[in-house]
Write an enzyme that holds these catalytic residues in place. Structure first.
Site, PDB file in Angstrom:
ATOM      1  N   GLU A 103       0.831  -1.203   0.000  1.00 38.34           N
ATOM      2  CA  GLU A 103       0.000   0.000   0.000  1.00 38.34           C
ATOM      3  C   GLU A 103       0.868   1.256   0.000  1.00 38.34           C
ATOM      4  O   GLU A 103       0.629   2.176  -0.785  1.00 38.34           O
ATOM      5  CB  GLU A 103      -0.937   0.007   1.215  1.00 38.34           C
ATOM      6  N   ARG A 150     -12.531 -12.302   6.770  1.00 38.04           N
ATOM      7  CA  ARG A 150     -12.009 -13.576   6.275  1.00 38.04           C
ATOM      8  C   ARG A 150     -12.920 -14.676   6.783  1.00 38.04           C
ATOM      9  O   ARG A 150     -13.673 -14.478   7.727  1.00 38.04           O
ATOM     10  CB  ARG A 150     -10.592 -13.823   6.789  1.00 38.04           C
TER      11      ARG A 150
END
Length: 126
Positions: free
Chosen positions: A76, A105
């Site tokens: 990022e 998740r």
């Protein structure tokens, strides 16, 4: 996200081994990061915590998000350094005080980096 001029940012829930991570904002500007991992990164933010306007992408054709070639956890930052600065970030979600995005998740949530005592200056519901 819809009002993003260049690059906007917001908190993300259930990420980095914490209930949430977020940009720290003072007077409408990002001044740091509340994160469970490597707060020294130039942009200590999860992929789910920012948006880039299409105009920025088109005006920076050499900017790339590297799947390989970045250190772990630096993808990022490596991408955002090519297109903006921390000073230019646009805080969203009520100056980064509301979690509207979660890193999910299909496994049990890991909160290993959650501090035992509340360290953030803002109380955020996750």
């Amino acid at each position: 996200m819809r009002t993003t001029r260049k690059v906007s940012v917001w908190p993300v829930g259930l990420v980095g081994g914490r209930r949430y991570e977020r940009p720290l904002v003072e007077n409408g500007k990002v001044v740091g990061w509340y994160t469970g991992w490597r707060a020294d990164r130039p942009f200590a933010i999860d992929m789910a915590g920012f948006a880039v306007s299409l105009q920025v992408i088109l005006s920076n054709p050499k900017a790339v998000f590297k799947r390989r070639g970045s250190q772990p956890g630096m993808q990022e930052s490596d991408f955002l350094k090519q297109i903006t600065t921390v000073e230019e970030l646009e805080p969203k979600a009520s100056n980064c005080t509301k979690v509207l995005v979660w890193h999910t998740r299909t496994e049990k949530v890991n909160l290993a980096n959650e501090p035992k005592y509340h360290l953030d200056t803002v109380k955020i519901e996750v």
